[in-house]
Design an enzyme around this catalytic site. Structure first.
Site, PDB file in Angstrom:
ATOM      1  N   ASP A  13       7.587  36.176  -6.618  1.00  0.00           N
ATOM      2  CA  ASP A  13       8.367  35.405  -7.445  1.00  0.00           C
ATOM      3  C   ASP A  13       7.762  34.101  -7.557  1.00  0.00           C
ATOM      4  OD1 ASP A  13       9.944  37.594  -7.288  1.00  0.00           O
ATOM      5  OD2 ASP A  13      11.042  36.785  -5.537  1.00  0.00           O
ATOM      6  N   GLU A  14       6.755  33.940  -7.537  1.00  0.00           N
ATOM      7  CA  GLU A  14       5.746  32.517  -7.956  1.00  0.00           C
ATOM      8  C   GLU A  14       6.179  32.148  -9.314  1.00  0.00           C
ATOM      9  OE1 GLU A  14       4.193  35.294  -6.686  1.00  0.00           O
ATOM     10  OE2 GLU A  14       3.503  34.837  -4.562  1.00  0.00           O
ATOM     11  N   LYS A  16       4.764  34.454 -11.873  1.00  0.00           N
ATOM     12  CA  LYS A  16       3.635  35.596 -12.555  1.00  0.00           C
ATOM     13  C   LYS A  16       3.970  35.892 -13.873  1.00  0.00           C
ATOM     14  CE  LYS A  16       3.838  38.395  -9.227  1.00  0.00           C
ATOM     15  NZ  LYS A  16       4.895  37.397  -8.378  1.00  0.00           N
ATOM     16  N   ALA A  39       9.185  44.687  -8.830  1.00  0.00           N
ATOM     17  CA  ALA A  39       8.885  43.523  -9.289  1.00  0.00           C
ATOM     18  C   ALA A  39      10.147  42.939 -10.253  1.00  0.00           C
ATOM     19  CB  ALA A  39       7.671  43.428  -9.954  1.00  0.00           C
ATOM     20  N   GLY A  40      10.259  41.674 -10.456  1.00  0.00           N
ATOM     21  CA  GLY A  40      11.203  41.071 -11.260  1.00  0.00           C
ATOM     22  C   GLY A  40      10.472  39.858 -11.867  1.00  0.00           C
ATOM     23  N   HIS A  41      10.092  39.945 -13.204  1.00  0.00           N
ATOM     24  CA  HIS A  41       9.243  38.848 -13.555  1.00  0.00           C
ATOM     25  C   HIS A  41      10.093  38.175 -14.851  1.00  0.00           C
ATOM     26  CE1 HIS A  41       5.257  40.485 -12.083  1.00  0.00           C
ATOM     27  NE2 HIS A  41       6.045  40.460 -11.357  1.00  0.00           N
ATOM     28  N   GLN A 223       4.428  41.750  -6.890  1.00  0.00           N
ATOM     29  CA  GLN A 223       4.568  41.463  -5.748  1.00  0.00           C
ATOM     30  C   GLN A 223       3.418  39.990  -5.499  1.00  0.00           C
ATOM     31  OE1 GLN A 223       4.484  45.056  -6.209  1.00  0.00           O
ATOM     32  NE2 GLN A 223       6.403  44.364  -6.557  1.00  0.00           N
ATOM     33  N   THR A 300      17.112  42.284  -7.299  1.00  0.00           N
ATOM     34  CA  THR A 300      18.290  42.633  -6.322  1.00  0.00           C
ATOM     35  C   THR A 300      19.242  41.275  -6.213  1.00  0.00           C
ATOM     36  OG1 THR A 300      17.174  41.852  -4.499  1.00  0.00           O
ATOM     37  CG2 THR A 300      16.835  44.125  -4.962  1.00  0.00           C
ATOM     38  N   ARG A 302      19.254  39.100  -4.302  1.00  0.00           N
ATOM     39  CA  ARG A 302      19.526  38.283  -3.043  1.00  0.00           C
ATOM     40  C   ARG A 302      19.067  36.940  -3.021  1.00  0.00           C
ATOM     41  NH1 ARG A 302      15.880  42.795   0.331  1.00  0.00           N
ATOM     42  NH2 ARG A 302      14.797  42.909  -1.489  1.00  0.00           N
ATOM     43  N   ARG A 304      16.998  33.924  -2.053  1.00  0.00           N
ATOM     44  CA  ARG A 304      15.750  33.958  -1.473  1.00  0.00           C
ATOM     45  C   ARG A 304      15.494  32.998  -0.174  1.00  0.00           C
ATOM     46  NH1 ARG A 304      13.204  33.340  -7.405  1.00  0.00           N
ATOM     47  NH2 ARG A 304      13.213  35.585  -8.087  1.00  0.00           N
ATOM     48  N   LYS A 330       7.001  25.344 -10.663  1.00  0.00           N
ATOM     49  CA  LYS A 330       8.240  24.701 -10.144  1.00  0.00           C
ATOM     50  C   LYS A 330       8.187  23.488  -9.377  1.00  0.00           C
ATOM     51  CE  LYS A 330      11.533  27.986  -9.499  1.00  0.00           C
ATOM     52  NZ  LYS A 330      12.302  29.228  -9.209  1.00  0.00           N
TER      53      LYS A 330
HETATM   54  P1  GDP Z   1       7.580  36.301 -10.659  1.00  0.00           P
HETATM   55  O1  GDP Z   1       7.976  37.640 -10.073  1.00  0.00           O
HETATM   56  O2  GDP Z   1       6.372  35.939  -9.886  1.00  0.00           O
HETATM   57  O3  GDP Z   1       7.357  36.421 -12.177  1.00  0.00           O
HETATM   58  O4  GDP Z   1       8.629  35.331 -10.723  1.00  0.00           O
HETATM   59  P2  GDP Z   1      10.220  35.506 -10.793  1.00  0.00           P
HETATM   60  O5  GDP Z   1      10.436  35.418 -12.311  1.00  0.00           O
HETATM   61  O6  GDP Z   1      10.822  36.343  -9.843  1.00  0.00           O
HETATM   62  O7  GDP Z   1      10.661  34.013 -10.321  1.00  0.00           O
HETATM   63  C1  GDP Z   1      10.261  32.895 -10.795  1.00  0.00           C
HETATM   64  C2  GDP Z   1      11.531  31.857 -11.218  1.00  0.00           C
HETATM   65  O8  GDP Z   1      11.101  30.704 -11.421  1.00  0.00           O
HETATM   66  C3  GDP Z   1      12.010  32.556 -12.638  1.00  0.00           C
HETATM   67  O9  GDP Z   1      13.413  32.280 -12.658  1.00  0.00           O
HETATM   68  C4  GDP Z   1      11.350  31.554 -13.488  1.00  0.00           C
HETATM   69  O10 GDP Z   1      12.025  31.442 -14.860  1.00  0.00           O
HETATM   70  C5  GDP Z   1      11.328  30.189 -12.872  1.00  0.00           C
HETATM   71  N1  GDP Z   1      10.021  29.429 -13.254  1.00  0.00           N
HETATM   72  C6  GDP Z   1       8.702  29.611 -13.278  1.00  0.00           C
HETATM   73  N2  GDP Z   1       7.850  28.558 -13.399  1.00  0.00           N
HETATM   74  C7  GDP Z   1       8.801  27.528 -13.092  1.00  0.00           C
HETATM   75  C8  GDP Z   1       8.697  26.142 -13.182  1.00  0.00           C
HETATM   76  O11 GDP Z   1       7.716  25.545 -13.263  1.00  0.00           O
HETATM   77  N3  GDP Z   1       9.920  25.409 -13.010  1.00  0.00           N
HETATM   78  C9  GDP Z   1      11.001  25.997 -13.076  1.00  0.00           C
HETATM   79  N4  GDP Z   1      12.072  25.212 -12.294  1.00  0.00           N
HETATM   80  N5  GDP Z   1      11.140  27.294 -12.860  1.00  0.00           N
HETATM   81  C10 GDP Z   1      10.124  28.020 -13.111  1.00  0.00           C
HETATM   82  P1  IMO Z   2       7.502  40.084  -7.878  1.00  0.00           P
HETATM   83  O1  IMO Z   2       6.641  40.922  -8.668  1.00  0.00           O
HETATM   84  C1  IMO Z   2       9.579  39.452  -3.831  1.00  0.00           C
HETATM   85  C2  IMO Z   2       9.674  42.653  -1.043  1.00  0.00           C
HETATM   86  C3  IMO Z   2      10.860  43.322  -0.546  1.00  0.00           C
HETATM   87  C4  IMO Z   2      10.589  43.655   0.757  1.00  0.00           C
HETATM   88  C5  IMO Z   2       9.158  44.088   0.557  1.00  0.00           C
HETATM   89  C6  IMO Z   2       8.920  45.825   0.444  1.00  0.00           C
HETATM   90  O2  IMO Z   2       8.986  39.649  -8.586  1.00  0.00           O
HETATM   91  O3  IMO Z   2       7.049  38.960  -7.131  1.00  0.00           O
HETATM   92  P2  IMO Z   2       9.346  47.293  -1.607  1.00  0.00           P
HETATM   93  O4  IMO Z   2      10.826  47.508  -2.342  1.00  0.00           O
HETATM   94  O5  IMO Z   2       8.400  46.946  -2.349  1.00  0.00           O
HETATM   95  O6  IMO Z   2       9.105  48.453  -0.868  1.00  0.00           O
HETATM   96  O7  IMO Z   2       9.986  45.986  -0.562  1.00  0.00           O
HETATM   97  O8  IMO Z   2       8.614  43.531  -0.592  1.00  0.00           O
HETATM   98  N1  IMO Z   2       9.418  42.639  -2.468  1.00  0.00           N
HETATM   99  C7  IMO Z   2       9.160  41.371  -3.112  1.00  0.00           C
HETATM  100  N2  IMO Z   2       9.614  40.147  -3.160  1.00  0.00           N
HETATM  101  N3  IMO Z   2       9.170  39.724  -5.189  1.00  0.00           N
HETATM  102  C8  IMO Z   2       8.667  40.811  -5.583  1.00  0.00           C
HETATM  103  O9  IMO Z   2       8.306  41.148  -6.678  1.00  0.00           O
HETATM  104  C9  IMO Z   2       8.950  42.118  -4.566  1.00  0.00           C
HETATM  105  N4  IMO Z   2       8.753  43.317  -4.529  1.00  0.00           N
HETATM  106  C10 IMO Z   2       8.860  43.676  -3.320  1.00  0.00           C
HETATM  107  O10 IMO Z   2      11.946  42.235  -0.684  1.00  0.00           O
HETATM  108  O11 IMO Z   2      10.693  42.564   1.629  1.00  0.00           O
HETATM  109 MG    MG Z   3       9.927  38.252  -9.167  1.00  0.00          MG
END
Ligand code: GDP
Ligand code: IMO
Ligand code: MG
Length: 428
Positions: A13-14, A16, A39-41, A223, A300, A302, A304, A330
């Protein structure tokens, strides 16, 4: 024209999704190489938010060919739900190619993911419950089902029979659940087979040919490094290779062809699920990061777990992945803090560790040694050049760069595509 890997430096969740999407306009192909719908991007374009799970983030850029690589595990139902949802919002997904060698998530994989977690009790991993671990276990155990198997009912039936033979013993005798039938599994897996067939292809051939032709390919990880099956905080990890090596095995492109390896890291740290997390904040600062950063799971929902930036973790990610660049996201979330702690090393029972402890127990007992950097109060969401940032924000980044093992090439100051400062182009 480069082949660029985009992966996570921390626990996921960085950002990506945003980083990959941003490269979209100048990219020919985006391939996902690991994970599945765990994954959730999130991508935000003109204020509109998209949450992608199985589809590569490049799908939102017209002209980009999105590819689901052989290293991914595919939940076919989820794939088509996602395709329909994206199409309904006016995006064309017709150029999607799915690897014939990718494994599929069978319904019994989902069932086993959930019952295993329940059975583990307080030793649970905190998985997403999507069947990811069991599907990868089947792959390694050589009882998995691949996308190509869906087009030969005889082979598919034999494989399901073989898999269920083992699993029903486990489900019925160990977990006290009902047995799963071959017919219900067949029905589930074949529901979309006709729709899937035209999307399936030889993706290693497609990707290597594209690179031969000088096209740009982005390899998008699910991940992150600390969730990687080999290099993460085992057993509190996911079941795939989320690191740079996984980009090769999960796509069928050799390491000599990769030009850049870019890791995305938040300006602080988060984690979902169980497992060690040295800089975790269980106090008001943790809650502040969660609320200010909107730190709730994309998949999910949840909350973080939140903590300060951990340079030991990112340095480890730099090493494991051979990073060429860092994208720090961020930064805007940290606005308003007087002092910002950054972990530079760990203390483990009185012993100082400057690098990631090799022994898991040491990591579980690691407490951060912090350096305290000066914060800033100015709104930075409109900054588009490094020099637009307040001097303390610049100093914060320059210090992170010094201690994180790679140059910072891009900085996120908001969720939108445009809210980015580029220091070094990633596709040149
Ligand atoms: P991923 O799984 O690595 O693609 O990351 P996620 O989408 O799960 O979580 C990143 C969250 O941070 C998302 O809600 C994005 O919209 C948000 N986001 C990404 N870059 C930035 C940023 O530079 N600033 C802020 N405030 N939010 C960001
Ligand atoms: P993105 O791509 C954050 C975590 C789960 C759990 C562990 C194992 O959005 O960064 P799994 O269902 O993969 O067997 O769960 O990995 N996890 C993540 N945490 N971002 C994700 O994906 C994740 N995908 C799995 O929460 O701790
Ligand atoms: Mg994510």
């Amino acid at each position: 024209m480069p082949a660029v890997v985009v992966l996570g430096a921390q626990w996921g969740d960085e950002g990506k999704g945003k980083a990959t999407d941003q490269l979209g306009a100048r990219t020919d192909i985006v391939v996902k190489f690991n994970g599945g719908n765990n994954a959730g991007h999130t991508v935000v374009i003109n204020g509109e938010k998209y949450a992608l799970h199985l589809l590569p983030s490049g799908i939102l850029s017209p002209g980009v060919v999105p590819v689901i690589g052989n290293g991914v595990v595919v939940d076919i139902d989820v794939l088509f739900q996602e395709i329909d949802a994206i199409e309904a919002r006016g995006h064309d997904t017709s150029s999607l190619v799915v690897s014939s060698a990718a494994h599929v998530i069978a319904p019994y994989n989902r069932t086993l993911d959930k019952v295993t977690e329940r059975f583990l009790g307080k030793r649970r991993i905190g998985t997403t419950g999507r069947g990811i671990g069991p599907a990868y276990s089947d792959k390694i155990n050589r009882v998995g089902i691949r996308v190509q198997d869906l087009f030969d009912e005889k082979i598919l039936t034999e494989k399901i029979e073989g898999a269920l033979d083992q699993k029903n013993h486990l489900l019925v005798k160990v977990y006290n659940r009902r047995a799963i039938t071959v017919d219900e599994t067949l029905e589930d897996l074949l529901r979309h087979a006709d729709r899937l067939k035209p999307l399936v292809g030889d993706t290693p051939l497609l990707l290597n040919t594209a690179l031969d032709q000088g096209k740009t390919v982005v390899f998008e990880a699910g991940q992150a490094t600390m969730l990687d099956i080999d290099h993460g905080t085992y057993p509190f990890v996911t079941s795939s290779s989320a690191t740079a090596g996984g980009a090769c095995t999960g796509s069928g492109v050799g390491p000599t062809r990769i030009d850049r390896v870019v890791a995305v890291a938040k300006a602080y740290t988060t984690r979902v699920g169980e497992g060690p997390f040295p800089t975790e904040l269980l106090d008001a600062d943790g809650e502040w990061l969660r609320q200010t950063g909107g730190e709730f799971g994309t998949t999910t929902g949840r909350p973080r777990r939140c903590g300060w930036y951990d340079a030991v973790v990112v340095r480890y990610a730099s090493r494991i992945n051979g990073l060429t660049d860092l994208v720090v996201t961020k930064l805007d979330v940290l606005t308003g803090k007087d002092k910002i702690p950054v972990a530079v090393a760990y203390d483990v029972n009185g012993r100082r560790f400057d690098e990631m402890p090799d022994d898991q127990s040491d990591f579980h007992h690691a407490t951060p040694i912090y350096e305290y950097l000066d914060g800033w109060t100015e709104d930075i969401s409109q900054a588009r050049e490094f020099d637009d940032l307040p001097v303390n924000a610049q100093r914060y980044l320059l210090r992170l760069e010094e201690i994180s093992g790679a140059r910072i090439s891009s900085i996120g100051v908001g969720p939108g595509r445009e809210a980015t400062i580029i220091r070094h182009e990633l596709l040149s």
